[in-house]
Scaffold this motif. Structure first.
Motif, PDB file in Angstrom:
ATOM      1  N   VAL A 130       0.830  -1.212   0.000  1.00 22.63           N
ATOM      2  CA  VAL A 130       0.000   0.000   0.000  1.00 22.63           C
ATOM      3  C   VAL A 130       0.857   1.252   0.000  1.00 22.63           C
ATOM      4  CG1 VAL A 130      -1.532   1.394   1.454  1.00 22.63           C
ATOM      5  CG2 VAL A 130      -2.089  -0.993   0.996  1.00 22.63           C
ATOM      6  N   TRP A 131       1.892   1.261   0.842  1.00 29.43           N
ATOM      7  CA  TRP A 131       2.725   2.458   0.964  1.00 29.43           C
ATOM      8  C   TRP A 131       3.790   2.518  -0.132  1.00 29.43           C
ATOM      9  CZ3 TRP A 131      -0.596   4.665   3.578  1.00 29.43           C
ATOM     10  CH2 TRP A 131      -1.221   4.080   4.674  1.00 29.43           C
ATOM     11  N   ARG A 132       4.377   1.369  -0.443  1.00 31.25           N
ATOM     12  CA  ARG A 132       5.434   1.360  -1.455  1.00 31.25           C
ATOM     13  C   ARG A 132       4.903   1.760  -2.824  1.00 31.25           C
ATOM     14  NH1 ARG A 132       7.551  -4.237  -3.449  1.00 31.25           N
ATOM     15  NH2 ARG A 132       5.903  -3.835  -4.970  1.00 31.25           N
ATOM     16  N   ASP A 133       3.750   1.212  -3.197  1.00 28.57           N
ATOM     17  CA  ASP A 133       3.208   1.450  -4.535  1.00 28.57           C
ATOM     18  C   ASP A 133       2.161   2.567  -4.581  1.00 28.57           C
ATOM     19  OD1 ASP A 133       4.852  -0.591  -5.319  1.00 28.57           O
ATOM     20  OD2 ASP A 133       3.274  -2.103  -5.418  1.00 28.57           O
ATOM     21  N   LYS A 134       1.986   3.252  -3.436  1.00 32.16           N
ATOM     22  CA  LYS A 134       1.097   4.418  -3.357  1.00 32.16           C
ATOM     23  C   LYS A 134      -0.326   4.101  -3.845  1.00 32.16           C
ATOM     24  CE  LYS A 134       4.985   7.611  -3.798  1.00 32.16           C
ATOM     25  NZ  LYS A 134       5.149   7.644  -2.333  1.00 32.16           N
ATOM     26  N   TRP A 135      -0.852   2.995  -3.335  1.00 34.85           N
ATOM     27  CA  TRP A 135      -2.205   2.584  -3.731  1.00 34.85           C
ATOM     28  C   TRP A 135      -3.225   3.675  -3.424  1.00 34.85           C
ATOM     29  CZ3 TRP A 135      -3.224  -3.166  -1.939  1.00 34.85           C
ATOM     30  CH2 TRP A 135      -2.354  -4.023  -2.633  1.00 34.85           C
ATOM     31  N   ILE A 136      -3.151   4.224  -2.222  1.00 32.32           N
ATOM     32  CA  ILE A 136      -4.189   5.167  -1.791  1.00 32.32           C
ATOM     33  C   ILE A 136      -4.191   6.431  -2.637  1.00 32.32           C
ATOM     34  CG2 ILE A 136      -4.883   6.674   0.123  1.00 32.32           C
ATOM     35  CD1 ILE A 136      -4.185   4.346   2.016  1.00 32.32           C
ATOM     36  N   GLU A 137      -3.017   6.957  -2.943  1.00 32.71           N
ATOM     37  CA  GLU A 137      -2.940   8.140  -3.799  1.00 32.71           C
ATOM     38  C   GLU A 137      -3.546   7.850  -5.176  1.00 32.71           C
ATOM     39  OE1 GLU A 137      -0.505   7.053  -1.738  1.00 32.71           O
ATOM     40  OE2 GLU A 137       1.039   8.598  -1.458  1.00 32.71           O
TER      41      GLU A 137
END
Length: 197
Positions: A130-137
């Motif tokens: 989630v954080w590495r691939d910037k899923w939320i953004e």
């Protein structure tokens, strides 16, 4: 609600970021597995999911999906609600979405750094992605929601129909977006009441 909404709710209710994020990864009674603060977050996550699934406007939204896709509608709608939140983020939080994601990542790391906290393997894997691939953004663009649903559909033949739900979200985009406005207001009010108990 999906990852972003649960994290925003954690921040809004001043409850555990990791607990609210862990909700989908922990089965059964969490009381003996995690510290009290994290347990409270898990229970809030479960409450939010139940409240959302039973909300009259969500039940109405599900009817816009073809009959053969209705069982997959809750998954698609959860992703869509996160899209609405991400796309209109400045209306909900003083931090930018990028800064909020950094805050959430750090909070989760701090809360789960205790030796007594044993995290599910699947959670650790997803949390990293989630954080590495910037899923939320990426949720800010509806095309990325459609892509994520297609990726999820490839996990098994049972999930294959999920690939077609993105088209429904786009076809009825404005109707679903209008539903989100009222729905999320109700979710935030109910979440604050639940966490204050």
């Amino acid at each position: 609600m999906n990852y972003l909404a649960h994290l925003h709710i954690a921040d809004t209710t001043n409850t555990s970021f990791s607990g609210n994020f862990l909700g989908d990864f922990v089965k059964g009674n969490p009381d003996t597995k995690f510290p009290k603060q994290i347990v409270q977050g898990i229970r809030l996550h479960r409450f939010v999911d139940s409240f959302t699934d039973k909300h009259p406007q969500v039940l109405t939204a599900k009817q816009l999906f073809p009959i053969h896709l209705r069982r997959y509608a809750p998954i698609a709608l959860d992703m869509f609600w996160d899209h609405c939140l991400a796309a209109n983020w400045s209306e909900f939080h003083r931090l930018s979405l990028v800064d909020f994601c950094y805050l959430a990542e750090q909070k989760i790391a701090q809360e789960t750094a205790i030796d007594s906290v044993l995290l599910p393997e699947r959670f650790e894997r997803i949390n990293g992605l989630v954080w590495r691939d910037k899923w939320i953004e990426s949720y800010q663009k509806i095309s990325n929601i459609e892509y994520a649903l297609q990726r999820m559909s490839s996990r098994s033949s049972r999930m294959a129909p999920l690939a077609d739900t993105g088209k429904v979200l786009i076809e009825h985009y404005q109707v679903f977006a209008n539903i989100f406005t009222d729905l999320y207001t109700d979710v935030l009010v109910a979440s604050k009441q639940f966490s204050a108990k």
